[in-house]
Motif scaffolding. Structure first.
Motif, mmCIF file in Angstrom:
data_model
loop_
_atom_site.group_PDB
_atom_site.id
_atom_site.type_symbol
_atom_site.label_atom_id
_atom_site.label_comp_id
_atom_site.label_asym_id
_atom_site.label_seq_id
_atom_site.Cartn_x
_atom_site.Cartn_y
_atom_site.Cartn_z
ATOM 1 N N MET A 27 0.472 -13.671 -6.792
ATOM 2 C CA MET A 27 -0.963 -13.564 -5.989
ATOM 3 C C MET A 27 -1.098 -14.929 -5.294
ATOM 4 O O MET A 27 -0.901 -15.981 -5.888
ATOM 5 C CB MET A 27 -1.936 -13.313 -6.870
ATOM 6 N N ASP A 28 -1.305 -14.860 -4.227
ATOM 7 C CA ASP A 28 -2.026 -16.033 -3.359
ATOM 8 C C ASP A 28 -3.008 -15.719 -2.590
ATOM 9 O O ASP A 28 -3.633 -14.478 -2.336
ATOM 10 C CB ASP A 28 -0.667 -16.606 -2.186
ATOM 11 N N LEU A 29 -3.780 -16.702 -1.921
ATOM 12 C CA LEU A 29 -5.149 -16.479 -1.351
ATOM 13 C C LEU A 29 -4.740 -15.688 -0.074
ATOM 14 O O LEU A 29 -5.801 -14.900 0.425
ATOM 15 C CB LEU A 29 -5.669 -18.101 -0.713
ATOM 16 N N PHE A 30 -3.616 -15.976 0.600
ATOM 17 C CA PHE A 30 -3.798 -14.894 1.779
ATOM 18 C C PHE A 30 -3.629 -13.367 1.289
ATOM 19 O O PHE A 30 -4.008 -12.763 2.029
ATOM 20 C CB PHE A 30 -2.108 -15.227 2.390
ATOM 21 N N GLN A 31 -2.888 -13.110 0.232
ATOM 22 C CA GLN A 31 -3.013 -11.788 -0.176
ATOM 23 C C GLN A 31 -4.254 -11.220 -0.502
ATOM 24 O O GLN A 31 -4.590 -9.945 -0.192
ATOM 25 C CB GLN A 31 -1.943 -11.314 -1.557
ATOM 26 N N LEU A 32 -5.100 -11.963 -1.284
ATOM 27 C CA LEU A 32 -6.643 -11.663 -1.302
ATOM 28 C C LEU A 32 -7.270 -11.447 0.090
ATOM 29 O O LEU A 32 -8.113 -10.662 0.187
ATOM 30 C CB LEU A 32 -7.156 -12.655 -2.193
ATOM 31 N N THR A 33 -6.881 -12.212 0.780
ATOM 32 C CA THR A 33 -7.448 -12.371 2.067
ATOM 33 C C THR A 33 -7.218 -10.873 2.920
ATOM 34 O O THR A 33 -8.097 -10.198 3.364
ATOM 35 C CB THR A 33 -7.265 -13.437 3.153
ATOM 36 N N TYR A 34 -6.023 -10.490 2.843
ATOM 37 C CA TYR A 34 -5.429 -9.366 3.172
ATOM 38 C C TYR A 34 -6.332 -8.051 2.667
ATOM 39 O O TYR A 34 -6.775 -7.090 3.421
ATOM 40 C CB TYR A 34 -4.080 -9.077 3.252
ATOM 41 N N PHE A 35 -6.245 -8.110 1.251
ATOM 42 C CA PHE A 35 -6.971 -7.059 0.740
ATOM 43 C C PHE A 35 -8.458 -6.989 1.117
ATOM 44 O O PHE A 35 -8.994 -5.893 1.097
ATOM 45 C CB PHE A 35 -6.886 -7.608 -1.026
ATOM 46 N N ILE A 36 -9.254 -8.088 0.961
ATOM 47 C CA ILE A 36 -10.628 -8.134 1.491
ATOM 48 C C ILE A 36 -10.855 -7.509 2.971
ATOM 49 O O ILE A 36 -11.517 -6.428 3.083
ATOM 50 C CB ILE A 36 -11.295 -9.441 1.237
ATOM 51 N N GLU A 37 -9.917 -7.917 3.802
ATOM 52 C CA GLU A 37 -9.995 -7.211 5.057
ATOM 53 C C GLU A 37 -9.573 -5.937 5.440
ATOM 54 O O GLU A 37 -10.330 -5.196 5.903
ATOM 55 C CB GLU A 37 -9.214 -8.257 6.206
ATOM 56 N N VAL A 38 -8.659 -5.457 4.639
ATOM 57 C CA VAL A 38 -8.004 -3.962 4.749
ATOM 58 C C VAL A 38 -9.386 -3.280 3.878
ATOM 59 O O VAL A 38 -9.636 -2.253 4.476
ATOM 60 C CB VAL A 38 -6.855 -3.906 3.979
ATOM 61 N N ALA A 39 -10.134 -3.741 3.018
ATOM 62 C CA ALA A 39 -11.085 -2.954 2.396
ATOM 63 C C ALA A 39 -12.429 -2.740 3.248
ATOM 64 O O ALA A 39 -12.954 -1.942 3.311
ATOM 65 C CB ALA A 39 -11.544 -3.747 1.092
ATOM 66 N N HIS A 40 -12.615 -4.134 3.958
ATOM 67 C CA HIS A 40 -13.504 -3.879 4.649
ATOM 68 C C HIS A 40 -13.528 -3.166 6.198
ATOM 69 O O HIS A 40 -14.367 -2.186 6.511
ATOM 70 C CB HIS A 40 -14.101 -5.363 5.241
ATOM 71 N N LYS A 41 -12.048 -3.116 6.671
ATOM 72 C CA LYS A 41 -11.850 -2.389 7.859
ATOM 73 C C LYS A 41 -11.467 -1.051 7.514
ATOM 74 O O LYS A 41 -11.436 -0.029 8.415
ATOM 75 C CB LYS A 41 -10.844 -3.104 8.582
ATOM 76 N N LYS A 42 -11.062 -0.525 6.452
ATOM 77 C CA LYS A 42 -10.403 0.729 5.950
ATOM 78 C C LYS A 42 -9.310 1.195 6.893
ATOM 79 O O LYS A 42 -8.963 2.169 7.116
ATOM 80 C CB LYS A 42 -11.527 1.769 5.912
ATOM 81 N N SER A 43 -8.340 0.034 7.074
ATOM 82 C CA SER A 43 -7.531 0.289 7.721
ATOM 83 C C SER A 43 -6.478 -0.999 7.919
ATOM 84 O O SER A 43 -7.060 -2.020 8.186
ATOM 85 C CB SER A 43 -7.733 0.571 9.657
ATOM 86 N N PHE A 44 -5.268 -0.688 7.558
ATOM 87 C CA PHE A 44 -4.082 -1.990 7.751
ATOM 88 C C PHE A 44 -3.968 -2.393 9.290
ATOM 89 O O PHE A 44 -3.818 -3.634 9.407
ATOM 90 C CB PHE A 44 -2.867 -1.356 7.237
ATOM 91 N N THR A 45 -4.168 -1.412 10.257
ATOM 92 C CA THR A 45 -3.913 -1.907 11.448
ATOM 93 C C THR A 45 -5.134 -2.701 12.023
ATOM 94 O O THR A 45 -5.039 -3.577 12.546
ATOM 95 C CB THR A 45 -3.705 -0.652 12.549
ATOM 96 N N LYS A 46 -6.385 -2.143 11.751
ATOM 97 C CA LYS A 46 -7.596 -2.989 12.130
ATOM 98 C C LYS A 46 -7.512 -4.371 11.369
ATOM 99 O O LYS A 46 -7.837 -5.378 11.925
ATOM 100 C CB LYS A 46 -8.847 -2.288 11.908
ATOM 101 N N ALA A 47 -6.868 -4.453 10.303
ATOM 102 C CA ALA A 47 -7.080 -5.580 9.406
ATOM 103 C C ALA A 47 -5.978 -6.635 9.926
ATOM 104 O O ALA A 47 -6.353 -7.873 10.052
ATOM 105 C CB ALA A 47 -6.677 -5.351 7.988
ATOM 106 N N SER A 48 -4.866 -6.385 10.199
ATOM 107 C CA SER A 48 -3.859 -7.032 11.144
ATOM 108 C C SER A 48 -4.326 -7.541 12.154
ATOM 109 O O SER A 48 -4.041 -8.589 12.618
ATOM 110 C CB SER A 48 -2.673 -6.262 11.091
#
Length: 71
Positions: free
Chosen positions: A1-22
Motif C-alpha cells: 500500500m502506498d499513498l498513490f493507491q489511497l489517492t486512487y481509491f479516494i478519487e474513484v470513490a468520489h467520482k464513482k468511475s475509474f475513467t473519471k478518476a483517471s
C-alpha cells in the motif's frame, strides 16, 4: 500500500468511475485499476462493486473511505 493507491481509491470513490478518476488525476485508467487491485489484494478485500460502468463502494470500502481521507 502506498499513498498513490489511497489517492486512487479516494478519487474513484468520489467520482464513482475509474475513467473519471483517471482524468481527474491525469493518470491512465489502467494505472488506477492496478493501484486499486493492489490495495484489494494487499488487504484481501473488495473495495468496489463493479457492475459494467457503475462503481459502488462495498461495505469495506465505505469503512475505509473516511480513514483514507483523514490521512
Amino acid at each position: 500500500m502506498d499513498l498513490f493507491q489511497l489517492t486512487y481509491f479516494i478519487e474513484v470513490a468520489h467520482k464513482k468511475s475509474f475513467t473519471k478518476a483517471s482524468k481527474s488525476l491525469h493518470i491512465s485508467q489502467p494505472s488506477i485499476s492496478k493501484g486499486i487491485k493492489a490495495l484489494e489484494e494487499n488487504w484481501n478485500v473488495r473495495l468496489f462493486d463493479r457492475n459494467g460502468k457503475n462503481v459502488e463502494l462495498t461495505e469495506m470500502g465505505i469503512y475505509l473511505l473516511p480513514k483514507a481521507e483523514a490521512l
